[in-house]
Motif scaffolding. Structure first.
Motif, mmCIF file in Angstrom:
data_model
loop_
_atom_site.group_PDB
_atom_site.id
_atom_site.type_symbol
_atom_site.label_atom_id
_atom_site.label_comp_id
_atom_site.label_asym_id
_atom_site.label_seq_id
_atom_site.Cartn_x
_atom_site.Cartn_y
_atom_site.Cartn_z
ATOM 1 N N GLU A 55 50.701 -23.890 37.090
ATOM 2 C CA GLU A 55 49.491 -23.904 36.296
ATOM 3 C C GLU A 55 49.518 -23.210 35.031
ATOM 4 O O GLU A 55 49.857 -22.229 35.039
ATOM 5 C CB GLU A 55 48.560 -23.568 37.495
ATOM 6 C CG GLU A 55 48.595 -24.216 38.836
ATOM 7 C CD GLU A 55 48.058 -25.796 38.661
ATOM 8 O OE1 GLU A 55 47.336 -26.061 37.935
ATOM 9 O OE2 GLU A 55 48.738 -26.266 39.819
ATOM 10 N N ASN A 56 48.713 -23.980 34.277
ATOM 11 C CA ASN A 56 48.290 -23.219 32.953
ATOM 12 C C ASN A 56 47.346 -22.184 33.037
ATOM 13 O O ASN A 56 46.370 -22.040 33.919
ATOM 14 C CB ASN A 56 47.662 -23.984 31.994
ATOM 15 C CG ASN A 56 48.927 -25.112 31.607
ATOM 16 O OD1 ASN A 56 50.050 -24.897 31.966
ATOM 17 N ND2 ASN A 56 48.426 -26.267 30.967
ATOM 18 N N ILE A 57 47.084 -20.998 32.362
ATOM 19 C CA ILE A 57 46.482 -20.029 32.363
ATOM 20 C C ILE A 57 45.669 -19.733 31.114
ATOM 21 O O ILE A 57 46.203 -19.930 30.036
ATOM 22 C CB ILE A 57 47.078 -18.389 32.498
ATOM 23 C CG1 ILE A 57 47.933 -18.571 34.046
ATOM 24 C CG2 ILE A 57 46.176 -17.286 32.546
ATOM 25 C CD1 ILE A 57 48.821 -17.198 34.254
ATOM 26 N N ALA A 58 44.152 -19.840 31.058
ATOM 27 C CA ALA A 58 43.607 -19.728 29.853
ATOM 28 C C ALA A 58 43.438 -18.282 29.184
ATOM 29 O O ALA A 58 43.423 -17.218 29.952
ATOM 30 C CB ALA A 58 41.870 -20.237 30.066
ATOM 31 N N LEU A 59 43.587 -18.249 27.784
ATOM 32 C CA LEU A 59 43.416 -17.035 27.141
ATOM 33 C C LEU A 59 42.254 -17.065 26.494
ATOM 34 O O LEU A 59 42.061 -17.889 25.456
ATOM 35 C CB LEU A 59 44.767 -16.930 26.158
ATOM 36 C CG LEU A 59 46.035 -16.850 26.926
ATOM 37 C CD1 LEU A 59 47.185 -16.807 25.761
ATOM 38 C CD2 LEU A 59 46.331 -15.531 27.610
ATOM 39 N N VAL A 60 41.588 -16.079 26.496
ATOM 40 C CA VAL A 60 40.036 -16.106 25.958
ATOM 41 C C VAL A 60 40.284 -14.588 25.039
ATOM 42 O O VAL A 60 40.235 -13.533 25.635
ATOM 43 C CB VAL A 60 38.967 -16.030 26.946
ATOM 44 C CG1 VAL A 60 37.758 -15.547 26.120
ATOM 45 C CG2 VAL A 60 39.059 -17.189 27.520
ATOM 46 N N SER A 61 40.021 -14.675 23.866
ATOM 47 C CA SER A 61 40.137 -13.820 23.058
ATOM 48 C C SER A 61 39.230 -13.820 21.700
ATOM 49 O O SER A 61 39.514 -15.024 21.166
ATOM 50 C CB SER A 61 41.510 -13.120 22.693
ATOM 51 O OG SER A 61 41.464 -12.070 21.742
ATOM 52 N N GLU A 62 38.805 -12.743 20.774
ATOM 53 C CA GLU A 62 38.490 -13.027 19.429
ATOM 54 C C GLU A 62 39.818 -13.469 18.375
ATOM 55 O O GLU A 62 39.300 -13.595 17.180
ATOM 56 C CB GLU A 62 37.603 -11.768 19.041
ATOM 57 C CG GLU A 62 38.247 -10.542 18.722
ATOM 58 C CD GLU A 62 38.701 -9.805 20.064
ATOM 59 O OE1 GLU A 62 39.356 -8.858 19.691
ATOM 60 O OE2 GLU A 62 38.332 -10.397 20.960
#
Length: 115
Positions: A55-62
């Motif tokens: 499965e893909n993993i979402a990356l959240v960052s500025e």
């Protein structure tokens, strides 16, 4: 003469005192609809993440980084000082990652220091 040799030995060892590195390898599981947050790093840190799942993993960052880590792939990035990174599992199954980081300071993951 012995004192001079001892002093010279100590003088040459001195520059290595500030070169302490934190180098951590850790396998982690992200539960369904949960996340792992790397809090603001105190010093630049090199992060290597290997997605062990399909499965893909979402990356959240500025930061200007990819929006996800594809299944069975790797992500490597140098996090600048005071930056954060969040890994989100938006799927209904758990995902596993292999996290490797190195820096001059430990990082805080989900409010716990990794060492």
């Amino acid at each position: 003469m012995k004192n001079i040799i001892l002093l010279l030995g100590l003088a040459f060892m001195q520059p290595n005192v500030g070169d302490h590195r934190v180098d951590v390898w850790k396998t982690m599981t992200i539960a369904p609809n949960e996340s792992i947050t790397i809090n603001k790093v105190k010093a630049p840190a090199t992060i290597e993440i290997e997605n062990l799942s399909e499965e893909n993993i979402a990356l959240v960052s500025e930061l200007k980084i990819p929006s996800e880590i594809l299944g069975k792939s790797e992500f490597k990035y140098r996090l600048p000082k005071k930056s954060t990174l969040k890994l989100e599992n938006r799927k209904a199954v758990p995902v596993s990652i292999y996290l490797h980081y190195y820096s001059s300071q430990p990082i805080i993951v989900n409010n716990k220091e990794l060492r």
